[in-house]
Design an enzyme around this catalytic site. Structure first.
Site, PDB file in Angstrom:
ATOM      1  N   GLY A  44      -4.078  21.614  -9.103  1.00  0.00           N
ATOM      2  CA  GLY A  44      -3.112  21.745 -10.191  1.00  0.00           C
ATOM      3  C   GLY A  44      -1.708  22.187  -9.814  1.00  0.00           C
ATOM      4  O   GLY A  44      -0.807  22.153 -10.650  1.00  0.00           O
ATOM      5  N   GLU A  94      -8.367  22.843  -4.491  1.00  0.00           N
ATOM      6  CA  GLU A  94      -8.479  21.373  -4.609  1.00  0.00           C
ATOM      7  C   GLU A  94      -7.150  20.718  -4.975  1.00  0.00           C
ATOM      8  O   GLU A  94      -7.044  20.059  -6.014  1.00  0.00           O
ATOM      9  CB  GLU A  94      -9.486  21.012  -5.710  1.00  0.00           C
ATOM     10  CG  GLU A  94     -10.830  21.687  -5.628  1.00  0.00           C
ATOM     11  CD  GLU A  94     -11.621  21.580  -6.942  1.00  0.00           C
ATOM     12  OE1 GLU A  94     -11.073  21.150  -7.972  1.00  0.00           O
ATOM     13  OE2 GLU A  94     -12.798  21.946  -6.925  1.00  0.00           O
ATOM     14  N   GLY A 126      -4.271  18.013  -5.199  1.00  0.00           N
ATOM     15  CA  GLY A 126      -4.125  16.572  -5.035  1.00  0.00           C
ATOM     16  C   GLY A 126      -2.642  16.253  -4.994  1.00  0.00           C
ATOM     17  O   GLY A 126      -2.060  15.966  -3.958  1.00  0.00           O
ATOM     18  N   ARG A 164       2.238   6.152 -14.859  1.00  0.00           N
ATOM     19  CA  ARG A 164       2.586   7.491 -15.350  1.00  0.00           C
ATOM     20  C   ARG A 164       3.696   7.513 -16.413  1.00  0.00           C
ATOM     21  O   ARG A 164       3.558   8.201 -17.413  1.00  0.00           O
ATOM     22  CB  ARG A 164       2.918   8.442 -14.198  1.00  0.00           C
ATOM     23  CG  ARG A 164       1.778   8.592 -13.176  1.00  0.00           C
ATOM     24  CD  ARG A 164       1.977   9.760 -12.222  1.00  0.00           C
ATOM     25  NE  ARG A 164       1.770  11.026 -12.869  1.00  0.00           N
ATOM     26  CZ  ARG A 164       2.727  11.840 -13.268  1.00  0.00           C
ATOM     27  NH1 ARG A 164       3.984  11.547 -13.063  1.00  0.00           N
ATOM     28  NH2 ARG A 164       2.427  12.968 -13.863  1.00  0.00           N
ATOM     29  N   TYR A 197       2.215   8.993 -19.816  1.00  0.00           N
ATOM     30  CA  TYR A 197       2.558  10.405 -20.093  1.00  0.00           C
ATOM     31  C   TYR A 197       4.021  10.597 -20.429  1.00  0.00           C
ATOM     32  O   TYR A 197       4.467  11.744 -20.534  1.00  0.00           O
ATOM     33  CB  TYR A 197       2.267  11.275 -18.864  1.00  0.00           C
ATOM     34  CG  TYR A 197       0.916  11.105 -18.241  1.00  0.00           C
ATOM     35  CD1 TYR A 197      -0.244  11.499 -18.912  1.00  0.00           C
ATOM     36  CD2 TYR A 197       0.783  10.574 -16.963  1.00  0.00           C
ATOM     37  CE1 TYR A 197      -1.481  11.347 -18.316  1.00  0.00           C
ATOM     38  CE2 TYR A 197      -0.449  10.429 -16.360  1.00  0.00           C
ATOM     39  CZ  TYR A 197      -1.581  10.820 -17.048  1.00  0.00           C
ATOM     40  OH  TYR A 197      -2.799  10.677 -16.455  1.00  0.00           O
ATOM     41  N   CYS A 238       3.868  -7.593 -20.945  1.00  0.00           N
ATOM     42  CA  CYS A 238       4.178  -7.876 -22.351  1.00  0.00           C
ATOM     43  C   CYS A 238       3.856  -6.691 -23.266  1.00  0.00           C
ATOM     44  O   CYS A 238       3.030  -6.793 -24.158  1.00  0.00           O
ATOM     45  CB  CYS A 238       3.353  -9.087 -22.783  1.00  0.00           C
ATOM     46  SG  CYS A 238       1.622  -8.863 -22.384  1.00  0.00           S
ATOM     47  N   GLU A 239       4.481  -5.556 -23.006  1.00  0.00           N
ATOM     48  CA  GLU A 239       4.309  -4.375 -23.851  1.00  0.00           C
ATOM     49  C   GLU A 239       5.607  -3.589 -23.828  1.00  0.00           C
ATOM     50  O   GLU A 239       6.210  -3.432 -22.756  1.00  0.00           O
ATOM     51  CB  GLU A 239       3.223  -3.439 -23.283  1.00  0.00           C
ATOM     52  CG  GLU A 239       1.903  -4.075 -23.063  1.00  0.00           C
ATOM     53  CD  GLU A 239       0.744  -3.233 -23.578  1.00  0.00           C
ATOM     54  OE1 GLU A 239       0.973  -2.270 -24.322  1.00  0.00           O
ATOM     55  OE2 GLU A 239      -0.383  -3.575 -23.221  1.00  0.00           O
ATOM     56  N   TYR A 296      -1.462   9.806  -8.136  1.00  0.00           N
ATOM     57  CA  TYR A 296      -1.767   9.149  -9.407  1.00  0.00           C
ATOM     58  C   TYR A 296      -0.877   7.921  -9.620  1.00  0.00           C
ATOM     59  O   TYR A 296      -0.463   7.625 -10.736  1.00  0.00           O
ATOM     60  CB  TYR A 296      -1.662  10.151 -10.570  1.00  0.00           C
ATOM     61  CG  TYR A 296      -2.496  11.391 -10.333  1.00  0.00           C
ATOM     62  CD1 TYR A 296      -3.876  11.315 -10.355  1.00  0.00           C
ATOM     63  CD2 TYR A 296      -1.903  12.627 -10.024  1.00  0.00           C
ATOM     64  CE1 TYR A 296      -4.661  12.429 -10.105  1.00  0.00           C
ATOM     65  CE2 TYR A 296      -2.676  13.746  -9.762  1.00  0.00           C
ATOM     66  CZ  TYR A 296      -4.052  13.636  -9.805  1.00  0.00           C
ATOM     67  OH  TYR A 296      -4.820  14.741  -9.547  1.00  0.00           O
TER      68      TYR A 296
END
Ligand code: LLP
Length: 400
Positions: free
Chosen positions: A224, A258, A260, A297, A301, A326-327, A355
């Protein structure tokens, strides 16, 4: 780094990871914990490329995995089984079985039902499952709600009140052994206080377990640690480690961490070429060949990623950087001050090492980008760009 040369050699869009930065980041977190026995179990989900994992394996890293697939990747890359842990809120029977057969360090259990299931599976294999319980300290980590996990309203972990009872259950079972205690309150954390509080709460539980002779060896603090995407004030690894170690005074546990994003996030960039510029009313759009399927991302988000145009640094006006999908949600940046671009210019989307590729998809039948490693000034391909044939392979033989 010569981004233009990399795009010319490997094509666009492209992920590029600086292995020297990965090494520096790994070492800084490892050193922060040097006052204790520690294991850095890299969160494979952040970037699971086999060459990234092999690089980390050679530095001594372990792996935090959330599927049997990630465990197999970690093993294939040379991370030894005794440095691998298995986390996740919904593990299948076959995954638990295989993890037991591979004799990994331990399994982070996230519910009473999972513990019962695991006990049955261990029994049927004639094995003892080493477990750690993920407790939910009910702390607000003050991060994006999608990546906040330490509140009781989230689906993760077991309430502290229930954890003690489960540890007593484990103690009595011939097929279970309690070796660890785990928490993880969220991702992209930029405030130390919630981590400190969570660590103290869980350390208190650890002490109360040790008093009743439940011999916990590993204190797993999750991942985190946040990184700078824009101008965030982040936590120094040293302060992070000190906050955790302070809560562990008088105990002799090995700390597992942990991370990342902290290890790979700012070691990677996403390169994409400009196709066109276009004006619509008074809005300016820079249309690029990368899209939300490659780097999700911003769309998912509303995440901010710094963007530079190679060789141009005079901002012209605000623009939206958008992909061909197409969005309307297919964008990398909105209202971003950027130089005037032309066909073929290269955009560097920064902080894309975590990510990024792992969340890519084939939406719109777009092949996922190639991945390249740069180390000691040399580049090499670590994943080939996908081809059309590769994308359709699993369906074409059923075509009738
Ligand atoms: N450990 C556990 C149990 C986790 O759930 C996670 C991340 C980590 C470690 C690693 O967290 P890190 O050090 O990377 O922050 N896709 C999102 C992030 C999801 C994180 C999920 N869990 C994003 O792009 O921001």
């Amino acid at each position: 780094m010569d981004y233009r040369a990399l795009v010319e050699q490997y094509g666009s869009p492209l992920y590029v990871y600086d292995f020297d930065v990965i090494e520096k980041n790994y070492n800084s977190i490892k050193n922060a914990f040097k006052a204790r026995k520690s294991l850095i179990a890299y969160a494979v989900k952040a970037n699971s490329n086999l060459s990234v994992l092999k690089h980390l394996a050679q530095l001594g890293s372990g792996a935090d995995c959330v599927s049997i697939g990630e465990i197999k990747r970690a093993l294939l890359a040379g991370i030894p089984n005794y440095k691998i842990i298995f986390s996740g809120v919904g593990k299948r029977d076959d995954e638990l079985e295989e993890a037991l057969q591979k004799d990994i360090l331990f399994i982070n259990v996230e519910s009473e039902a999972e513990l019962m299931r695991l006990e049955q599976i261990a029994k049927s294999l004639g094995k003892v499952a080493r477990v750690s319980i993920r407790v939910n300290p009910n702390i607000d980590p003050k991060t994006h709600p999608y990546i906040s996990t330490g509140l009781s309203e989230n689906k993760f972990g077991i309430a502290i009140e229930d954890a003690k009872r489960l540890y007593l259950y484990i103690k009595k079972s011939p097929f279970l052994e309690a070796v660890g205690i785990h928490f993880h309150i969220g991702s992209q954390l930029t405030e130390l206080e919630p981590i400190k509080e969570a660590s103290q709460i869980v350390a208190e539980l650890l002490r109360s377990l040790q008093k009743i002779e439940i011999d916990i060896k590993f204190f797993d603090v999750g991942g985190g640690l946040g990184i700078v995407y824009k101008d965030e004030k982040t936590i120094e690894p040293y302060d992070y480690a000190q906050a955790i170690l302070a809560s562990l005074k008088g105990t002799d546990v090995t700390v597992i961490c942990e991370p990342g994003r902290f290890i790979v996030g700012n070691a990677g960039v996403f390169l994409t070429r400009v196709l066109y510029e276009k004006k619509s009313g008074d809005r300016r759009f820079v249309i690029v060949d990368g899209a939300m399927n490659d780097l999700l991302r911003p769309s998912l988000y509303n995440a901010y990623h710094e963007i530079e145009v190679v060789g141009k640094d005079e901002p012209k006006s605000k623009a939206d950087v958008v992909g061909p999908v197409c969005e309307s949600g297919d964008f990398f940046a909105k209202d971003r001050l950027l130089p005037l671009t032309e066909h073929g210019d290269i955009l560097v989307v920064k902080s894309a090492g975590a990510y990024g590729f792992v969340m890519a998809s084939n939406y719109n039948t777009r092949p996922r980008p190639a991945e390249v490693a740069v180390q000691n000034g040399k580049s090499r391909l670590i994943r080939e760009r996908e081809s059309f044939e590769y994308i359709i392979e699993k369906e074409v033989r059923f075509l009738v």
